[in-house]
Write an enzyme that holds these catalytic residues in place. Sequence first.
Site, PDB file in Angstrom:
ATOM      1  N   LYS A  63       0.858  -1.196   0.000  1.00 49.21           N
ATOM      2  CA  LYS A  63       0.000   0.000   0.000  1.00 49.21           C
ATOM      3  C   LYS A  63       0.894   1.246   0.000  1.00 49.21           C
ATOM      4  O   LYS A  63       0.839   2.095   0.890  1.00 49.21           O
ATOM      5  CB  LYS A  63      -0.971   0.004   1.170  1.00 49.21           C
ATOM      6  CG  LYS A  63      -1.977  -1.131   1.094  1.00 49.21           C
ATOM      7  CD  LYS A  63      -3.106  -0.998   2.075  1.00 49.21           C
ATOM      8  CE  LYS A  63      -4.021  -2.199   2.001  1.00 49.21           C
ATOM      9  NZ  LYS A  63      -3.405  -3.427   2.546  1.00 49.21           N
ATOM     10  N   ALA A  65       2.596   4.690  -0.385  1.00 52.86           N
ATOM     11  CA  ALA A  65       2.055   6.055  -0.339  1.00 52.86           C
ATOM     12  C   ALA A  65       3.205   6.980   0.008  1.00 52.86           C
ATOM     13  O   ALA A  65       3.351   7.409   1.148  1.00 52.86           O
ATOM     14  CB  ALA A  65       0.944   6.149   0.699  1.00 52.86           C
TER      15      ALA A  65
HETATM   16  O1  C5P Z   1      -7.297 -12.578   6.518  1.00 49.01           O
HETATM   17  P1  C5P Z   1      -8.115 -11.784   5.556  1.00 49.01           P
HETATM   18  O2  C5P Z   1      -8.786 -12.624   4.498  1.00 49.01           O
HETATM   19  O3  C5P Z   1      -9.071 -10.835   6.226  1.00 49.01           O
HETATM   20  O4  C5P Z   1      -7.018 -10.905   4.798  1.00 49.01           O
HETATM   21  C1  C5P Z   1      -7.342  -9.899   3.892  1.00 49.01           C
HETATM   22  C2  C5P Z   1      -6.078  -9.389   3.265  1.00 49.01           C
HETATM   23  O5  C5P Z   1      -6.410  -8.341   2.380  1.00 49.01           O
HETATM   24  C3  C5P Z   1      -5.064  -8.809   4.245  1.00 49.01           C
HETATM   25  O6  C5P Z   1      -3.781  -9.131   3.727  1.00 49.01           O
HETATM   26  C4  C5P Z   1      -5.295  -7.309   4.198  1.00 49.01           C
HETATM   27  O7  C5P Z   1      -4.109  -6.581   4.377  1.00 49.01           O
HETATM   28  C5  C5P Z   1      -5.766  -7.131   2.781  1.00 49.01           C
HETATM   29  N1  C5P Z   1      -6.605  -5.981   2.488  1.00 49.01           N
HETATM   30  C6  C5P Z   1      -7.822  -5.742   3.097  1.00 49.01           C
HETATM   31  N2  C5P Z   1      -8.554  -4.641   2.725  1.00 49.01           N
HETATM   32  C7  C5P Z   1      -8.100  -3.807   1.787  1.00 49.01           C
HETATM   33  C8  C5P Z   1      -6.879  -4.047   1.163  1.00 49.01           C
HETATM   34  C9  C5P Z   1      -6.152  -5.160   1.541  1.00 49.01           C
HETATM   35  O8  C5P Z   1      -8.266  -6.531   3.932  1.00 49.01           O
HETATM   36  N3  C5P Z   1      -8.833  -2.792   1.376  1.00 49.01           N
END
Ligand code: C5P
Length: 222
Positions: A63, A65
């Site tokens: 991410k 930035a």
């Molecule tokens: O464990 P889980 O399925 O919740 O993981 C979701 C993944 O997606 C994590 O690696 C998190 O950092 C990422 N993520 C998120 N929401 C976002 C962008 C990325 O949950 N908007």
Amino acid sequence: MLVVALDPPVREKGRRKTSLLVEELDKYVSGYKIGLPFLIKHGRRGIRELRKSTEKPIIVDLKLADIGDVMAEVLRHLARLGVDAVIAHAFTGYTGALEDLSKASMATGVGLIIVVSMSHRGSEEYIDRHVDEFLELAARIRAKGVVAPATRPRVIRHVREVLGDTVEIYSPGIGIQGAEPGSALCAGANYEIVGRLITRSGNPGETARAIREMQLERWLKC
Ligand code: C5P
């Protein structure tokens, strides 16, 4: 359809090595996403090992930035490690930020995936007020994809409406964050990102297989 987020927990006692996990998952998944937890724990060597373990795309979720020069340098480091795409925030803007990152992306072949909304509630406080500007920016820099949350399918539908088929949509939020497998695909996403539901299950390969099945079942009904 299914991208696995490999976020290792702090305590990993008794857990599989990444290469063994990947061996179990590889035939069910479209790619892998690694982020700061993976990098802090396994470093560059971890990325190299993951690269050796799979031919599937590796997405690095930093991410990003920062100012353009710094982001471009990070991307060049990642290119040398053989990764396929990197996730960056959109709010840094074009001039002096995403402009430079997109030039580095074109020069190295590492794709850019841009965050246009996030899966947590606070995303509505600031980020979601600018979704349309972020989408315009993603189109301007010819991003390979955008991240939009499975927890808010109307955002996914909006992204698809605005950008058509010009970008891939990656949707996290399936499982532990509440969205059901297949729901984001039905809203227009290309890939559902699933982390803990798979990586923290007793049998990750079997869980990934079952999620694929659920995705397909739901997809056929939507
Ligand atoms: O464990 P889980 O399925 O919740 O993981 C979701 C993944 O997606 C994590 O690696 C998190 O950092 C990422 N993520 C998120 N929401 C976002 C962008 C990325 O949950 N908007």
